[in-house]
Structure formats: C-alpha cells, structure tokens
Design a protein around this motif. Sequence first.
Motif, PDB file in Angstrom:
ATOM      1  N   SER A  44     -10.481   6.185  -4.654  1.00 32.03           N
ATOM      2  CA  SER A  44      -9.752   6.754  -3.528  1.00 32.03           C
ATOM      3  C   SER A  44     -10.469   6.554  -2.205  1.00 32.03           C
ATOM      4  CB  SER A  44      -9.519   8.252  -3.759  1.00 32.03           C
ATOM      5  OG  SER A  44     -10.751   8.934  -3.869  1.00 32.03           O
ATOM      6  N   THR A  45     -11.745   6.193  -2.245  1.00 31.34           N
ATOM      7  CA  THR A  45     -12.481   5.957  -0.995  1.00 31.34           C
ATOM      8  C   THR A  45     -12.435   4.499  -0.570  1.00 31.34           C
ATOM      9  OG1 THR A  45     -14.550   5.681  -2.236  1.00 31.34           O
ATOM     10  CG2 THR A  45     -14.051   7.891  -1.381  1.00 31.34           C
ATOM     11  N   ASN A  46     -11.796   3.647  -1.364  1.00 33.19           N
ATOM     12  CA  ASN A  46     -11.630   2.241  -0.971  1.00 33.19           C
ATOM     13  C   ASN A  46     -10.361   2.104  -0.129  1.00 33.19           C
ATOM     14  OD1 ASN A  46     -12.895   1.415  -4.140  1.00 33.19           O
ATOM     15  ND2 ASN A  46     -13.862   0.780  -2.230  1.00 33.19           N
ATOM     16  N   SER A  47     -10.527   2.111   1.181  1.00 33.91           N
ATOM     17  CA  SER A  47      -9.368   1.950   2.064  1.00 33.91           C
ATOM     18  C   SER A  47      -9.328   0.570   2.705  1.00 33.91           C
ATOM     19  CB  SER A  47      -9.379   3.025   3.165  1.00 33.91           C
ATOM     20  OG  SER A  47     -10.534   2.885   3.966  1.00 33.91           O
ATOM     21  N   ALA A  48     -10.429  -0.169   2.613  1.00 33.28           N
ATOM     22  CA  ALA A  48     -10.476  -1.514   3.191  1.00 33.28           C
ATOM     23  C   ALA A  48     -10.731  -2.576   2.134  1.00 33.28           C
ATOM     24  CB  ALA A  48     -11.553  -1.595   4.272  1.00 33.28           C
ATOM     25  N   THR A  49     -11.261  -2.170   0.992  1.00 30.84           N
ATOM     26  CA  THR A  49     -11.519  -3.107  -0.106  1.00 30.84           C
ATOM     27  C   THR A  49     -10.578  -2.759  -1.252  1.00 30.84           C
ATOM     28  OG1 THR A  49     -13.851  -3.224   0.531  1.00 30.84           O
ATOM     29  CG2 THR A  49     -13.261  -4.054  -1.653  1.00 30.84           C
ATOM     30  N   TYR A  50      -9.624  -3.635  -1.517  1.00 31.93           N
ATOM     31  CA  TYR A  50      -8.604  -3.350  -2.517  1.00 31.93           C
ATOM     32  C   TYR A  50      -7.873  -4.647  -2.856  1.00 31.93           C
ATOM     33  CZ  TYR A  50      -5.799  -3.556   1.706  1.00 31.93           C
ATOM     34  OH  TYR A  50      -5.233  -3.969   2.881  1.00 31.93           O
ATOM     35  N   THR A  51      -6.987  -4.569  -3.823  1.00 31.67           N
ATOM     36  CA  THR A  51      -6.146  -5.710  -4.184  1.00 31.67           C
ATOM     37  C   THR A  51      -4.721  -5.425  -3.741  1.00 31.67           C
ATOM     38  OG1 THR A  51      -7.532  -6.185  -6.114  1.00 31.67           O
ATOM     39  CG2 THR A  51      -5.331  -7.179  -6.062  1.00 31.67           C
ATOM     40  N   ALA A  52      -4.173  -6.312  -2.921  1.00 28.13           N
ATOM     41  CA  ALA A  52      -2.812  -6.127  -2.414  1.00 28.13           C
ATOM     42  C   ALA A  52      -1.782  -6.503  -3.480  1.00 28.13           C
ATOM     43  CB  ALA A  52      -2.600  -6.973  -1.165  1.00 28.13           C
ATOM     44  N   ALA A  53      -0.549  -6.044  -3.265  1.00 24.56           N
ATOM     45  CA  ALA A  53       0.621  -6.471  -4.050  1.00 24.56           C
ATOM     46  C   ALA A  53       0.486  -6.158  -5.539  1.00 24.56           C
ATOM     47  CB  ALA A  53       0.870  -7.969  -3.849  1.00 24.56           C
ATOM     48  N   LYS A  54       0.086  -4.939  -5.866  1.00 21.67           N
ATOM     49  CA  LYS A  54      -0.055  -4.553  -7.273  1.00 21.67           C
ATOM     50  C   LYS A  54       1.062  -3.615  -7.732  1.00 21.67           C
ATOM     51  CE  LYS A  54      -3.221  -5.458  -9.492  1.00 21.67           C
ATOM     52  NZ  LYS A  54      -3.451  -6.627 -10.372  1.00 21.67           N
ATOM     53  N   VAL A  55       1.574  -2.791  -6.840  1.00 13.22           N
ATOM     54  CA  VAL A  55       2.522  -1.745  -7.219  1.00 13.22           C
ATOM     55  C   VAL A  55       3.954  -2.266  -7.082  1.00 13.22           C
ATOM     56  CG1 VAL A  55       3.297   0.609  -6.744  1.00 13.22           C
ATOM     57  CG2 VAL A  55       0.880  -0.004  -6.408  1.00 13.22           C
ATOM     58  N   PRO A  56       4.770  -2.203  -8.151  1.00 11.95           N
ATOM     59  CA  PRO A  56       6.153  -2.702  -8.067  1.00 11.95           C
ATOM     60  C   PRO A  56       7.055  -1.762  -7.281  1.00 11.95           C
ATOM     61  CG  PRO A  56       5.733  -1.747 -10.220  1.00 11.95           C
ATOM     62  CD  PRO A  56       4.422  -1.742  -9.490  1.00 11.95           C
ATOM     63  N   VAL A  57       8.232  -2.239  -6.933  1.00 15.73           N
ATOM     64  CA  VAL A  57       9.122  -1.521  -6.031  1.00 15.73           C
ATOM     65  C   VAL A  57       9.546  -0.170  -6.597  1.00 15.73           C
ATOM     66  CG1 VAL A  57      11.211  -2.702  -6.885  1.00 15.73           C
ATOM     67  CG2 VAL A  57      11.179  -1.701  -4.580  1.00 15.73           C
ATOM     68  N   ASP A  58       9.854  -0.085  -7.889  1.00 21.74           N
ATOM     69  CA  ASP A  58      10.295   1.191  -8.460  1.00 21.74           C
ATOM     70  C   ASP A  58       9.203   2.249  -8.346  1.00 21.74           C
ATOM     71  OD1 ASP A  58      12.753   0.142  -9.063  1.00 21.74           O
ATOM     72  OD2 ASP A  58      12.273  -0.314 -11.151  1.00 21.74           O
ATOM     73  N   ALA A  59       7.960   1.839  -8.545  1.00 20.12           N
ATOM     74  CA  ALA A  59       6.850   2.780  -8.421  1.00 20.12           C
ATOM     75  C   ALA A  59       6.673   3.230  -6.979  1.00 20.12           C
ATOM     76  CB  ALA A  59       5.560   2.143  -8.949  1.00 20.12           C
ATOM     77  N   LEU A  60       6.881   2.316  -6.028  1.00 17.28           N
ATOM     78  CA  LEU A  60       6.805   2.679  -4.614  1.00 17.28           C
ATOM     79  C   LEU A  60       7.841   3.748  -4.271  1.00 17.28           C
ATOM     80  CD1 LEU A  60       6.389  -0.729  -2.716  1.00 17.28           C
ATOM     81  CD2 LEU A  60       4.703   1.109  -2.879  1.00 17.28           C
ATOM     82  N   ILE A  61       9.057   3.542  -4.735  1.00 18.47           N
ATOM     83  CA  ILE A  61      10.136   4.489  -4.441  1.00 18.47           C
ATOM     84  C   ILE A  61       9.884   5.826  -5.123  1.00 18.47           C
ATOM     85  CG2 ILE A  61      12.594   4.944  -4.796  1.00 18.47           C
ATOM     86  CD1 ILE A  61      13.045   1.904  -4.477  1.00 18.47           C
ATOM     87  N   ASN A  62       9.468   5.785  -6.382  1.00 18.02           N
ATOM     88  CA  ASN A  62       9.255   7.022  -7.140  1.00 18.02           C
ATOM     89  C   ASN A  62       8.070   7.820  -6.622  1.00 18.02           C
ATOM     90  OD1 ASN A  62      11.433   6.460  -8.821  1.00 18.02           O
ATOM     91  ND2 ASN A  62      10.180   5.363 -10.319  1.00 18.02           N
TER      92      ASN A  62
END
Length: 355
Positions: A44-62
């Motif tokens: 949760s403390t990684n705000s600048a170091t991460y992997t983009a494009a991992k969460v699918p659209v349904d999870a984003l909406i939910n």
Amino acid sequence: MINRTVKSLGLALTLLAASVSLYAKNNVVVIATGGTIAGAGASSTNSATYTAAKVPVDALINAVPQIKDLANVSGVQALQIASESITDKELLSLARQVNDLVKKPSVNGIVITHGSDTLEETAFFLNLVIHTDKPIVLVGSMRPSTALSADGPLNLYSAVALASSDEAKNKGVLVLMNDSIFAARDVTKGINIHTNAFVSQWGALGTVVEKKPYWFRNTLKRHTTSSEFNIEHIKGDQLPVVQIVYGSDSMIPDAYVAYAKAGTKAIVNAGTGNGSVASYIVPTLKQLHDEQGIQIIRSSRVAQGFVLRNAEQPDDKYGWVAAHDLNPQKARLLAALALTKTTDANEIQRMFWQY
C-alpha cells in the motif's frame, strides 16, 4: 362519469411517467484501457513503483459500488495496456469502439479509464474524430488501486457522474482528474508524482463536487460534431507517419534525416521558445520540405503560450506550419489527421487555427 375517470387516469399516468423520467438513471459504459488506475503495487505504500494495467474493468467498477447510484453502468475491456505503449493502431481501434457505442440509443455517456501518460493524446484524438454530442469522459489516476489514498476510485466516481450529466452534452471530449473538468484540446499532464497532475493553461472548464458538475467556461475550437475528421472515413489501422524532434542547443540534423528515410510525412519541431529552429538546422528542414514534401510543423517545448506564425521563422516563405498553442504531442495527432485529407500547408495551417 366514465370520461372523467378516463381523464383522471390519463393524468395520473402522465404524472407517473414524468416522475419516472425525472428519476431515471442514464446508461454509462465504462471502457477500460489499462493504465495506473488499473495498476497494482507490491504494498500500500508503493504509489510510484507498481505494475500498470492489472485490474480488469469489472473489478474497477465493483471497487466503487457507489457509481451504480449515479447511472446504470456496464463495462467493456477495450485494451489492457500501459498508455505509453499505445500506438496509432490502438487509438484507431479504441475510436471505432467508442463510435459504435455512442451510436446506440441506449448509451447516454462514455467513460474511458486510461493511463495518465498519454491520456491527453487519446482524449484529443477522440475529440477530433468522434461525431457525437454525448458525453465522453477520460479518467485516470496518479496512484495505483493498491496505494494508500488511491485517487482512482473518486476519479472514476466523478467521471461517471460527469458522463451521466445532460449538462456535459456537446462540450467535446472531456478529461476528469482530481475533481477538475478539462477540455481534451488543451489539457496536459504537468507533473508526474502528484494527484493534481493535469493542467490547462486556459483553465479548467469546471469541477465536480459531490457528484455535481459545475461549469465556468466552454471551448470555442471545433470538435466532435463540428469536426471535418471522422473515424468512419479513416481506413486501416495506421495514420500517416508524423514524428517529433525535441529542440535544444547543440543539435545535429541526423534525427530529422533519419525520420525522413523512415517514411515520415511530417515532422513536428518541438522548438525552444516561440517554436524556434536553430539557424544551422533550417537548411535541413527546408530541404526536407522542398525536395521530399515533408510537412514541417513548428511547435514549442515550452508548456505555456503559443507559437506565432512568421515569428522566429518566415513560415509563409518556407511553407511551414505553426502549431499555435498545441503542444508537440497533440500537434503530431492533428498533423496526421490533416494528412489524411491534404498535403497543402495552407490548408493544414487552417486546421491548426481552427482545432
């Protein structure tokens, strides 16, 4: 007596229909393309170091169930990519998917979740090629979904509120970031580490506060329904090749020459100051224009202001184009679209004044 009863029943039905219409929710489609808003970090403390494009659209909406109080929301996974990797192929594919959706009477608005790196380019491209008055809102985040104080959920909530608002119609493609509503044409990413990353030198169009949009200005440039460009008239999955050369001191002409050999049809010179071109680079650009027909677009690496035609360089004499206030990356897109219609520098200049 019967007539009076029928009239009373008719009035009751009319009032009921009006009441239902008043409280009926609009239908908003969330189109996901990846990016930080769909990213995940190791902690949760990684705000600048991460992997983009991992969460699918349904999870984003939910993850933001409150958005279903704003509109009837459905999701489409158009891409799953970090936005710096988007090419003209993905831009054209996304535009065609958006175009198909806005044609449906059942769709009232579109939200596109997008990586922040090239969000401004995608927004501007859609602003030029999609003919609709329905709200199209691009949204991203500066922190991944797993970070402390992630900004994506509220950004998405506000974007859906904006896309479901009838007040957002016919305002062109919009960008919603950090509570601010921006015009696609002049928004840009101004900083890469803070949540207030997106700015416009001409100011925001408005703001969203507690799901309500407040408007303070409009954009006067041509867009969407008034645009002469149309995604339906663009064939294939490529645009004419346009490349950018960044201006500095101590330049060499090799980059311009290499782009010409690679088949570029226009070069955007991201010049210093007022779109300046070094005196020792001018002969190369004149030769590329005069002998190979390559369009030369003078933009600026300076974040604010605009390029004056025939200032710094005699554009009329050389047949060059001034990008006005469009930054180099947006100038690249407009030049590419212009080249689908003409190679006349005067016509291309007109487009840069109008869009």
